[in-house]
Design an enzyme around this catalytic site. Structure first.
Site, PDB file in Angstrom:
ATOM      1  N   TYR A 105       0.821  -1.223   0.000  1.00 42.90           N
ATOM      2  CA  TYR A 105       0.000   0.000   0.000  1.00 42.90           C
ATOM      3  C   TYR A 105       0.848   1.263   0.000  1.00 42.90           C
ATOM      4  CZ  TYR A 105      -3.792   2.946   2.101  1.00 42.90           C
ATOM      5  OH  TYR A 105      -4.744   3.887   2.393  1.00 42.90           O
ATOM      6  N   TYR A 137      -7.064   4.722  -5.675  1.00 39.18           N
ATOM      7  CA  TYR A 137      -6.988   4.719  -4.217  1.00 39.18           C
ATOM      8  C   TYR A 137      -8.368   4.390  -3.671  1.00 39.18           C
ATOM      9  CZ  TYR A 137      -6.288   6.412   0.547  1.00 39.18           C
ATOM     10  OH  TYR A 137      -6.225   6.518   1.913  1.00 39.18           O
TER      11      TYR A 137
END
Lengths: 142, 388
Positions: free
Chosen positions: B289, B340
């Protein structure tokens, strides 16, 4: 001295854990009266020995820049004319392991580096909710 | 190895630039859940568990009733932070299914920030009205994750002599891999090293391209038992191990010497390697991430791929780019270049790699790992087993 980000810029909320730090006019750190542990932010018990026997102690008001970032993007409308400005993590002399946040002012913002020695000063601001004024700690090169 | 629960389906909406979705955030959430079920060939009304994270606006009760679910036997959320729970949300689904409290559990996340407020937007904070815990930074203009992660990254780079090129390598890898992925919002928009360095500073040491995008969309992961998955249509992907680790509460605690600088992945790494019985070198493909590139580089080191002093060399020369990379990494384009959706789209890419249907497919995948957001506790990780 006017506040670095403007006298009208966001103020701390005074609550049970923030009121002393932002009104004392000196650097106040919480210590455990039983084991001597220093901790920041303050809380309701000692994180080292679980004691409830806690007190604030006045620190010398000096410290060291442990990290610094230079902010270019203004995330708040009031900051559009204030960038770039530095945000520093400062270790507090007299309070082992305790770090606070602040700006380092009175110098070129890009000149602040890790290892700089700094000294606290206090911006006095009227409390918008009445009562005693705020004395917001900030830092300048020592 | 665990392997008592499997991912039976994954679902995604179209991914949009921030503010571009015509669907509401709730419609996106429901669509992702429906698509995860459609991928598995399961009637959505059979779903009996729902999990999301970061104070979702799309409550499981609302989703369950809107989609006609017969019974909601499990609802939960991993505590605190945000994208640090993009792996632990699936871990909770595993726990619910393995314990037998529910049969078909969907972990989902939907974001359409333009319809509400933007994460990391200081302008929503009223003077004197902010939560007490934010007061330690607000008066000094410390009010965003970018600034917080920059303070950690700057000290860590200083301590270990890490260069800006290490951060650039993360952005370049994510963008390069997104060019193979038509779902990626940055598909068709390659990034050069020159453009990276020329992009404006957000907060040093982060340029614009060191920061994740803002997007509208939703993602969902359906978890069930291997036995139930046999009756479904998708290749089941075993959950081999998962972990969630401790760390400081968000805010000023994260800057205390005990935790600073750090990303809270040393403990998560120890747990995931011990539970899986493997080491970093055994991982065939990694999704890590990116909130910002600095935390990615720090987490790579904390998890054990290399020492901080080695990380410049470890990520250099395209070592993370493409399906044949030394370490295939963020193969969909990740938060930087695909979308995202708070990292759940990266957990989905890890599932896709285990199934063998990524647009940037690594070869012979036995171990496909997803690492959730660094820099905010609790960190989390989930390891999927290959199906080749």
């Amino acid at each position: 001295m006017p506040r670095l980000l403007g006298d009208d810029f966001l103020l701390p909320t005074l609550g049970p854990h923030t009121k002393t730090y932002f009104t004392a006019g000196s650097i106040q750190i919480q210590f455990c009266k039983d084991c001597g542990h220093a901790q920041h932010p303050p809380d309701d018990l000692c994180y080292a020995c679980r004691s409830r026997n806690l007190e604030y102690r006045t620190m010398p008001g000096t410290g060291r820049v442990e990290s610094v970032c230079l902010v270019h993007h203004p995330v708040h409308p009031a900051l559009k004319t204030k960038v770039p400005y530095p945000i520093a993590v400062i270790s507090v002399d007299g309070a082992p392991g305790c770090h606070v946040l602040g700006n380092v002012t009175g110098c070129a913002p890009e000149s602040v580096v890790i290892g700089d020695r700094v000294r606290a000063y206090f911006d006095e601001v009227p409390n918008p909710h009445g009562g005693e004024p705020l004395k917001i700690p900030n830092w300048a090169r020592a | 190895m665990h392997g008592k629960a499997v991912v039976a389906g994954v679902g995604e909406t179209t991914y949009y630039k921030h503010g571009q979705s015509k669907d509401t955030e709730f419609q996106l959430a429901c669509q992702a859940v429906e698509r995860a079920c459609a991928d598995a060939g399961l009637d959505v009304r059979e779903v009996d568990g729902l999990i999301s994270y970061m104070d979702t606006r799309n409550s499981p009760l609302r989703v369950a009733e809107a989609l006609g679910m017969k019974e909601l036997r499990w609802s939960s959320t991993p505590w605190a932070g945000g994208g640090n729970n993009s792996a632990s949300c699936v871990m909770q689904a595993d726990a619910a299914v393995t314990a037998g409290y529910a049969s078909y559990v969907v972990a989902f996340r939907a974001l359409a920030q333009g319809q509400f407020y933007r994460l990391g937007s200081g302008s929503t904070l009223a003077s004197g009205g902010a939560p007490e815990g934010l007061s330690w930074g607000l008066p000094y203009g410390e009010m965003t994750p970018a600034q917080e992660c920059a303070l950690h990254t700057k000290r860590w780079m200083h301590d270990h002599g890490v260069s800006q090129e290490a951060l650039a390598a993360i952005a370049l890898a994510s963008y390069a891999n997104a060019q193979r992925n038509p779902r990626a919002v940055r598909y068709g928009q390659p990034l050069t090293r020159e453009a990276y360095h020329a992009s404006r500073w957000i907060v040093e040491p982060f340029h614009l391209f060191d920061c994740c995008q803002e997007n509208d969309g939703a993602a969902a992961v359906l978890v069930t038992t291997p036995e139930r998955a046999r009756d479904l249509k998708q290749k089941p992907v075993p959950i081999l191990a998962a972990a969630q680790g401790a760390g400081p509460e968000i805010g000023i605690r994260a800057f205390q010497k005990k935790w600073f600088p750090g990303m809270y992945y040393t403990n998560v790494g120890e747990m995931i390697w011990q539970r899986a019985g493997i080491r970093p070198k055994d991982v065939d493909v990694l999704q890590l991430y990116e909130n910002f590139t600095g935390p990615v580089v720090m987490a790579l080191c904390e998890l054990g791929w290399c020492r901080p002093e080695e990380v410049d060399a470890f990520v250099a020369n395209g070592a993370l780019e493409g399906p044949d990379a030394r370490l295939p990494f963020n193969t969909s384009g990740g938060n930087l270049a695909e979308a995202y959706i708070h990292g759940l789209e990266m957990t989905i890419e890890a599932v896709r790699q285990a199934r063998g249907d990524s647009t940037c497919q690594a070869k012979d995948v036995d171990y496909s790992l997803a690492i959730a957001g660094p820099g905010y506790a609790p960190g989390s990780a989930i390891l999927f087993g290959g199906t080749h």
